[in-house]
Design a protein around this motif. Structure first.
Motif, short mmCIF file in Angstrom:
data_model
loop_
_atom_site.label_atom_id
_atom_site.label_comp_id
_atom_site.label_asym_id
_atom_site.label_seq_id
_atom_site.Cartn_x
_atom_site.Cartn_y
_atom_site.Cartn_z
N GLY A 99 23.99 29.69 23.84
CA GLY A 99 23.92 29.06 22.07
C GLY A 99 22.37 28.06 22.93
N ARG A 100 21.98 27.46 23.75
CA ARG A 100 21.00 26.95 23.32
C ARG A 100 20.44 28.21 23.46
NH1 ARG A 100 20.26 22.41 26.25
NH2 ARG A 100 22.15 21.84 26.57
N LYS A 101 19.93 29.18 23.59
CA LYS A 101 18.80 29.97 23.48
C LYS A 101 18.75 30.88 22.22
CE LYS A 101 18.43 31.40 28.09
NZ LYS A 101 17.02 32.69 28.62
N ARG A 102 19.34 30.17 21.70
CA ARG A 102 19.67 30.17 19.83
C ARG A 102 18.90 29.25 19.21
NH1 ARG A 102 20.67 35.20 18.35
NH2 ARG A 102 19.80 36.69 19.22
N GLY A 103 18.91 28.47 20.27
CA GLY A 103 19.16 26.48 19.09
C GLY A 103 20.01 26.63 18.10
N CYS A 104 21.25 27.06 18.37
CA CYS A 104 22.28 26.23 18.27
C CYS A 104 22.42 24.66 18.79
CB CYS A 104 23.78 26.82 18.63
SG CYS A 104 23.83 28.72 17.92
N LEU A 105 21.88 23.53 18.53
CA LEU A 105 22.00 22.60 19.25
C LEU A 105 22.26 21.48 18.06
CD1 LEU A 105 18.73 22.55 21.16
CD2 LEU A 105 20.36 22.99 22.09
N ILE A 164 18.88 36.73 28.74
CA ILE A 164 19.23 36.58 29.84
C ILE A 164 19.20 36.95 31.10
CG2 ILE A 164 21.61 35.01 31.03
CD1 ILE A 164 22.31 34.78 27.97
N ASN A 165 18.67 36.04 32.45
CA ASN A 165 18.82 36.84 33.32
C ASN A 165 19.72 36.71 34.35
OD1 ASN A 165 15.83 36.83 33.32
ND2 ASN A 165 15.59 35.26 34.17
N ASP A 166 20.18 37.83 34.86
CA ASP A 166 21.09 38.48 35.99
C ASP A 166 21.66 37.31 36.98
OD1 ASP A 166 23.59 39.07 36.29
OD2 ASP A 166 22.71 41.37 36.80
N GLU A 167 20.51 36.44 37.71
CA GLU A 167 20.88 35.86 38.24
C GLU A 167 21.26 34.08 37.71
OE1 GLU A 167 16.67 36.30 38.13
OE2 GLU A 167 17.69 38.73 38.57
N ASP A 168 20.42 34.13 36.43
CA ASP A 168 21.21 32.97 35.90
C ASP A 168 22.63 33.05 35.69
OD1 ASP A 168 18.07 32.34 35.94
OD2 ASP A 168 17.74 32.89 34.41
N ILE A 169 23.31 34.01 35.62
CA ILE A 169 24.43 33.04 35.39
C ILE A 169 25.77 33.77 36.42
CG2 ILE A 169 24.89 33.73 32.61
CD1 ILE A 169 26.04 36.49 33.51
#
Ligand SMILES: Nc1nc2c(ncn2[C@@H]2O[C@H](COP(=O)(O)OP(=O)(O)O)[C@@H](O)[C@H]2O)c(=O)[nH]1
Ligand SMILES: [Mg+2]
Length: 287
Positions: A249-255, A231-236
């Motif tokens: 969760g999205r990054k890890r495919g928990c959908l 995750i990028n610092d700016e994104d959070i």
């Protein structure tokens, strides 16, 4: 947060320890190195006030080395013998045994002073702590090194056996069980984040969000977190912990269907990673 913990368990645990502690000379208090305060029940200090004590900070492989070092100093400054170990490391098991043997010498010196005659005593050792700190692991590892079992001593239930650690030291093979103190601010949450409380009884999403907030407060842990989940610092920047959990969760495919994030699953992924050290060596309490 509502954590179920039945007073009946506490009473039983306290009575069990009271019954056995009369026989004990040395208490080895096992704490979780990541949360030395929250994994301690101070009642042990009262129950074992006339005993010699060793504090073992276990699971040091999961804790922040710098914080662990500070905790050792903290205990030592309070006149308490303290060591940090990873109980899957045989050298660390040897360190525990050596420390018990040293402590036995202190007990010996005390007794000699009081009794004023020479004898060859046996010092009895109890391993105590809250569930899941590693008591059984430590006892089993010590037992493997010292496989002589000693016959039962009076006053101890039949299931209890003594393990002869050296010619002067007997270790009780059943740990003294303390209950976690959940009354303290956030102690329950920290116990959950380190896997010391079964997470079935907890609100996973709240625990995960709290954990994320804790990590983000410390630059070093924040970097580990961002690195782990790419995750990028700016994104959070403008996100709260719930949003960050969703991103994770999205990054890890928990959908779930519709492309939404399965927040329970995302919480589980994060909590499993955190407690097993997959994010890094992280301490949740500092001195
Ligand atoms: N990473 C790590 N895990 C440990 C260590 N000691 C024990 N454990 C694990 O912690 C869990 C609880 O250990 P256990 O000995 O059953 O704890 P007890 O409830 O206090 O008897 C088990 O999964 C152990 O494998 C340690 O030093 N490092
Ligand atoms: Mg056990």
């Amino acid at each position: 947060m509502n954590i179920n913990w039945y007073p009946g368990h506490m009473v039983k645990a306290q009575n069990d320890i009271k019954a056995v502690i009369k026989l004990i000379d040395i208490v080895v208090e096992v704490l979780d190195a990541r949360i030395p305060l929250s994994s301690k029940n101070p009642i042990i200090d009262d129950l074992a006030k006339d005993k010699h004590k060793i504090v073992v900070l276990n699971k040091k492989d999961l804790a922040d080395d710098i914080e662990t070092k500070k905790w050792i100093e903290y205990f030592q400054n309070n006149y308490t013998t303290c060591i940090a170990v990873n109980s899957s490391n045989p050298q660390d098991i040897k360190l525990i045994v050596d420390t018990i043997i040293l402590k036995g010498k202190e007990v010996y010196n005390d007794k000699i002073k009081n009794l004023n005659f020479n004898y060859n005593p046996i010092y009895r050792v109890l391993i105590a702590g809250i569930p899941n700190v590693g008591k059984s692991t430590i006892i089993n590892k010590i037992a493997n090194k010292n496989s002589v079992n000693v016959s039962n001593k009076p006053g101890v239930t039949k299931k209890n056996q003594w393990i002869r650690v050296n010619k002067n030291i007997d270790l009780l093979d059943t740990p003294g069980l303390l209950w976690p103190k959940l009354d303290d601010n956030n102690a329950g949450i920290k116990l959950a984040l380190t896997g010391n409380i079964k997470k079935e009884i907890l609100d996973l999403e709240s625990i995960a969000c709290y954990g994320i907030e804790m990590l983000l407060k410390t630059d070093k842990y924040k970097s580990m977190f961002l690195e782990k989940y790419k995750i990028n610092d700016e994104d959070i920047d403008s996100l709260d912990s719930y949003d960050i959990l969703e991103l994770l969760g999205r990054k890890r495919g928990c959908l779930i269907s519709g492309g939404n994030v399965d927040m329970q699953k995302a919480s589980n992924v994060f909590l499993e990673d955190l407690k097993s050290g997959k994010i890094g060596k992280i301490s949740l309490e500092n001195v």
